[in-house]
Write an enzyme that holds these catalytic residues in place. Sequence first.
Site, mmCIF file in Angstrom:
data_model
loop_
_atom_site.group_PDB
_atom_site.id
_atom_site.type_symbol
_atom_site.label_atom_id
_atom_site.label_comp_id
_atom_site.label_asym_id
_atom_site.label_seq_id
_atom_site.Cartn_x
_atom_site.Cartn_y
_atom_site.Cartn_z
ATOM 1 N N CYS A 14 0.861 -1.182 0.000
ATOM 2 C CA CYS A 14 0.000 0.000 0.000
ATOM 3 C C CYS A 14 0.896 1.229 0.000
ATOM 4 O O CYS A 14 2.064 1.158 -0.421
ATOM 5 C CB CYS A 14 -0.999 -0.019 1.155
ATOM 6 S SG CYS A 14 -0.265 0.007 2.802
ATOM 7 N N ARG A 36 -3.492 -0.625 5.258
ATOM 8 C CA ARG A 36 -4.097 -1.650 4.399
ATOM 9 C C ARG A 36 -3.210 -2.872 4.181
ATOM 10 O O ARG A 36 -3.677 -4.012 4.312
ATOM 11 C CB ARG A 36 -4.479 -1.036 3.039
ATOM 12 C CG ARG A 36 -5.575 -0.008 3.135
ATOM 13 C CD ARG A 36 -5.687 0.800 1.861
ATOM 14 N NE ARG A 36 -4.496 1.617 1.655
ATOM 15 C CZ ARG A 36 -4.237 2.321 0.559
ATOM 16 N NH1 ARG A 36 -5.088 2.286 -0.441
ATOM 17 N NH2 ARG A 36 -3.151 3.046 0.471
ATOM 18 N N ASP A 88 -8.487 3.805 1.520
ATOM 19 C CA ASP A 88 -7.474 3.999 2.558
ATOM 20 C C ASP A 88 -8.135 4.459 3.861
ATOM 21 O O ASP A 88 -8.610 5.591 3.959
ATOM 22 C CB ASP A 88 -6.460 5.043 2.094
ATOM 23 C CG ASP A 88 -5.221 5.048 2.979
ATOM 24 O OD1 ASP A 88 -5.329 4.586 4.131
ATOM 25 O OD2 ASP A 88 -4.174 5.493 2.505
HETATM 26 P P1 4NP Z 1 -1.842 2.850 4.134
HETATM 27 O O1 4NP Z 1 -2.454 4.226 4.713
HETATM 28 O O2 4NP Z 1 -1.271 3.175 2.763
HETATM 29 O O3 4NP Z 1 -3.035 1.942 4.041
HETATM 30 O O4 4NP Z 1 -0.818 2.390 5.122
HETATM 31 C C1 4NP Z 1 -1.694 5.398 4.893
HETATM 32 C C2 4NP Z 1 -1.020 5.579 6.069
HETATM 33 C C3 4NP Z 1 -0.318 6.756 6.273
HETATM 34 C C4 4NP Z 1 -0.315 7.735 5.293
HETATM 35 C C5 4NP Z 1 -0.998 7.529 4.109
HETATM 36 C C6 4NP Z 1 -1.679 6.352 3.903
HETATM 37 N N1 4NP Z 1 0.388 8.950 5.518
HETATM 38 O O5 4NP Z 1 0.215 9.885 4.734
HETATM 39 O O6 4NP Z 1 1.158 9.039 6.505
#
Ligand code: 4NP
Length: 153
Positions: free
Chosen positions: A9, A15, A120
């Site tokens: 992800c 995710r 997300d």
């Molecule tokens: P992930 O979600 O891609 O599902 O782990 C996110 C977690 C953190 C961030 C963006 C997406 N962030 O901008 O820090």
Amino acid sequence: MTQRILFVCLGNICRSPAAEGVFRAQAPHHTADSAGTAGWHIGNPPYGPMQSSASARDVELGGLRARQFVAEDFDQFDLIIGMDADNIANIEALRPDGNDTPVRLLTEFAPQAGADHVPDPYYTRDFDGVLDLIEIAVAGLVDHLDGSSSTFN
Ligand code: 4NP
């Protein structure tokens, strides 16, 4: 035959660690890891609210630590699975010349869900909804792996 599956992800704290944990629980006969296309959270455990929602379903994510996706992952895994189209583009940008490791969207394994990506929850805050979708799609993935020959096609 044991397959090596990498879930990817953006941050590797919501995710993809959830997908890794659900996959490990459903398919202990395969091996799994997860990574983020961004390096913001390297070394961090999964996001607290995601850990809590997963733990309520007996999926424990607390031992996982974020890492960044690297080109070498194309050689270390049999199948790479992204959560959305941005993930797929960022993964493909690192594909080594001549490598043909398949890269797929997780939602391809849950056509009945009618979703074209895993939203997300870092932004939507719907951790349970995302876990519902991940559980359905991982079940489809496991059916696919165990019903197919030794390599993913
Ligand atoms: P992930 O979600 O891609 O599902 O782990 C996110 C977690 C953190 C961030 C963006 C997406 N962030 O901008 O820090």
